[in-house]
Write an enzyme that holds these catalytic residues in place. Structure first.
Site, PDB file in Angstrom:
ATOM      1  N   GLY A  17       0.066   5.758  -9.130  1.00 19.40           N
ATOM      2  CA  GLY A  17       0.946   5.377  -8.032  1.00 19.40           C
ATOM      3  C   GLY A  17       0.922   3.879  -7.832  1.00 19.40           C
ATOM      4  O   GLY A  17      -0.078   3.220  -8.137  1.00 19.40           O
ATOM      5  N   GLN A  56       1.870  -3.720  -3.119  1.00 21.94           N
ATOM      6  CA  GLN A  56       0.918  -4.119  -4.165  1.00 21.94           C
ATOM      7  C   GLN A  56       1.519  -5.124  -5.147  1.00 21.94           C
ATOM      8  O   GLN A  56       0.797  -5.759  -5.906  1.00 21.94           O
ATOM      9  CB  GLN A  56       0.434  -2.891  -4.947  1.00 21.94           C
ATOM     10  CG  GLN A  56      -0.438  -1.955  -4.121  1.00 21.94           C
ATOM     11  CD  GLN A  56      -0.875  -0.762  -4.949  1.00 21.94           C
ATOM     12  OE1 GLN A  56      -0.157   0.217  -5.061  1.00 21.94           O
ATOM     13  NE2 GLN A  56      -2.047  -0.845  -5.561  1.00 21.94           N
ATOM     14  N   CYS A  85      -7.973   2.415  -6.983  1.00 23.71           N
ATOM     15  CA  CYS A  85      -6.761   1.713  -6.576  1.00 23.71           C
ATOM     16  C   CYS A  85      -6.541   0.543  -7.532  1.00 23.71           C
ATOM     17  O   CYS A  85      -7.476  -0.183  -7.840  1.00 23.71           O
ATOM     18  CB  CYS A  85      -6.936   1.203  -5.143  1.00 23.71           C
ATOM     19  SG  CYS A  85      -5.492   0.315  -4.530  1.00 23.71           S
ATOM     20  N   LEU A  86      -5.311   0.384  -7.982  1.00 25.85           N
ATOM     21  CA  LEU A  86      -5.014  -0.709  -8.916  1.00 25.85           C
ATOM     22  C   LEU A  86      -5.251  -2.070  -8.266  1.00 25.85           C
ATOM     23  O   LEU A  86      -5.420  -3.065  -8.961  1.00 25.85           O
ATOM     24  CB  LEU A  86      -3.567  -0.602  -9.411  1.00 25.85           C
ATOM     25  CG  LEU A  86      -3.256   0.652 -10.247  1.00 25.85           C
ATOM     26  CD1 LEU A  86      -1.783   0.671 -10.649  1.00 25.85           C
ATOM     27  CD2 LEU A  86      -4.141   0.724 -11.477  1.00 25.85           C
ATOM     28  N   HIS A  88      -2.155   8.051  -0.120  1.00 26.76           N
ATOM     29  CA  HIS A  88      -2.748   6.756  -0.520  1.00 26.76           C
ATOM     30  C   HIS A  88      -1.661   5.671  -0.569  1.00 26.76           C
ATOM     31  O   HIS A  88      -1.872   4.562  -0.070  1.00 26.76           O
ATOM     32  CB  HIS A  88      -3.430   6.940  -1.889  1.00 26.76           C
ATOM     33  CG  HIS A  88      -4.022   5.698  -2.489  1.00 26.76           C
ATOM     34  ND1 HIS A  88      -5.374   5.577  -2.770  1.00 26.76           N
ATOM     35  CD2 HIS A  88      -3.449   4.536  -2.891  1.00 26.76           C
ATOM     36  CE1 HIS A  88      -5.590   4.369  -3.305  1.00 26.76           C
ATOM     37  NE2 HIS A  88      -4.440   3.722  -3.399  1.00 26.76           N
ATOM     38  N   GLU A  89      -0.508   6.010  -1.145  1.00 25.86           N
ATOM     39  CA  GLU A  89       0.551   4.997  -1.299  1.00 25.86           C
ATOM     40  C   GLU A  89       1.230   4.682   0.043  1.00 25.86           C
ATOM     41  O   GLU A  89       1.556   3.523   0.309  1.00 25.86           O
ATOM     42  CB  GLU A  89       1.600   5.455  -2.326  1.00 25.86           C
ATOM     43  CG  GLU A  89       1.056   5.738  -3.727  1.00 25.86           C
ATOM     44  CD  GLU A  89       0.217   4.615  -4.308  1.00 25.86           C
ATOM     45  OE1 GLU A  89       0.458   3.441  -3.989  1.00 25.86           O
ATOM     46  OE2 GLU A  89      -0.700   4.926  -5.089  1.00 25.86           O
ATOM     47  N   HIS A 137      -0.702   2.197   1.798  1.00 33.14           N
ATOM     48  CA  HIS A 137      -0.437   0.821   1.340  1.00 33.14           C
ATOM     49  C   HIS A 137       0.712   0.192   2.131  1.00 33.14           C
ATOM     50  O   HIS A 137       0.673  -0.991   2.453  1.00 33.14           O
ATOM     51  CB  HIS A 137      -0.060   0.804  -0.146  1.00 33.14           C
ATOM     52  CG  HIS A 137      -1.233   0.724  -1.082  1.00 33.14           C
ATOM     53  ND1 HIS A 137      -2.138  -0.317  -1.053  1.00 33.14           N
ATOM     54  CD2 HIS A 137      -1.646   1.541  -2.084  1.00 33.14           C
ATOM     55  CE1 HIS A 137      -3.054  -0.123  -1.999  1.00 33.14           C
ATOM     56  NE2 HIS A 137      -2.779   0.994  -2.638  1.00 33.14           N
TER      57      HIS A 137
HETATM   58 ZN   LIG Z   1      -3.881   1.845  -4.129  1.00 29.21          ZN
END
Ligand SMILES: [Zn+2]
Length: 170
Positions: free
Chosen positions: A49, A54, A95-96, A137-138, A141
């Site tokens: 995701g 991000q 998480c990226l 999670h997204e 963000h």
């Molecule tokens: Zn993340």
């Protein structure tokens, strides 16, 4: 298509609350290209995701694909989680934007989410398991929230120490 730089914690943009995406401008070619680039960036990372915040775009949209085959790309524009199940699910999240850090996070096992797809068409999706975890999670963000916010102070401190060490060795 091209890869986009993913912001890493503690970049201040990751803590901003994103505004609605203009629903009338979804067909905009530059926006469609951005969605393609976000998918390419997410697949290359690799991740399941990626939220607009991000990649330093303060608008509410995200791309997701939780399949192993990487063949079910989902776009959520202006997503709203309408329902959350009482049943919970624990998943070891990463998480990226916080590379190298993984920790168990407890979230609703099932959710119902409303959003617009990449053509601007509204849809409602009832999902559970990994996809439900990923959507939550997204959406976090888009509200400037990170998965480490759910950890106990002690666990978060340990995770951040490890993260700082990892970053110093980059
Ligand atoms: Zn993340």
């Amino acid at each position: 298509m091209s890869l986009i730089t993913i912001l890493e914690h503690p970049h201040p943009s990751l803590r901003k609350v994103a505004g609605e995406r203009d629903a009338a401008a979804i067909a905009d070619p530059a926006f469609q290209r951005l969605l393609d680039d976000m998918f390419e960036t997410m697949y290359a990372a690799p991740g399941i995701g990626l939220a607009a915040t991000q990649v330093d775009v303060m608008e509410r949209f995200m791309v997701i694909d939780v399949t192993e085959e990487r063949d079910q790309p989902l776009v959520f524009i202006n997503p709203v989680i309408r329902e959350r199940s009482v049943d919970l699910r624990v998943h070891q999240e990463g998480c990226l934007s916080i590379p190298g850090i993984f920790a168990d996070v407890t979230r609703a096992d099932g959710i119902e989410v409303e959003a617009l797809d990449r053509h601007g068409k509204p849809f409602t999706l009832a999902v559970d398991g990994l996809l439900a975890t990923c959507v939550q999670h997204e959406v976090d963000h888009l509200d400037g929230k990170l998965f480490i916010d759910y950890l106990s102070p002690l666990k978060r401190e340990r995770a951040m120490k490890k993260y700082d060490k990892l970053r110093r060795h980059d």
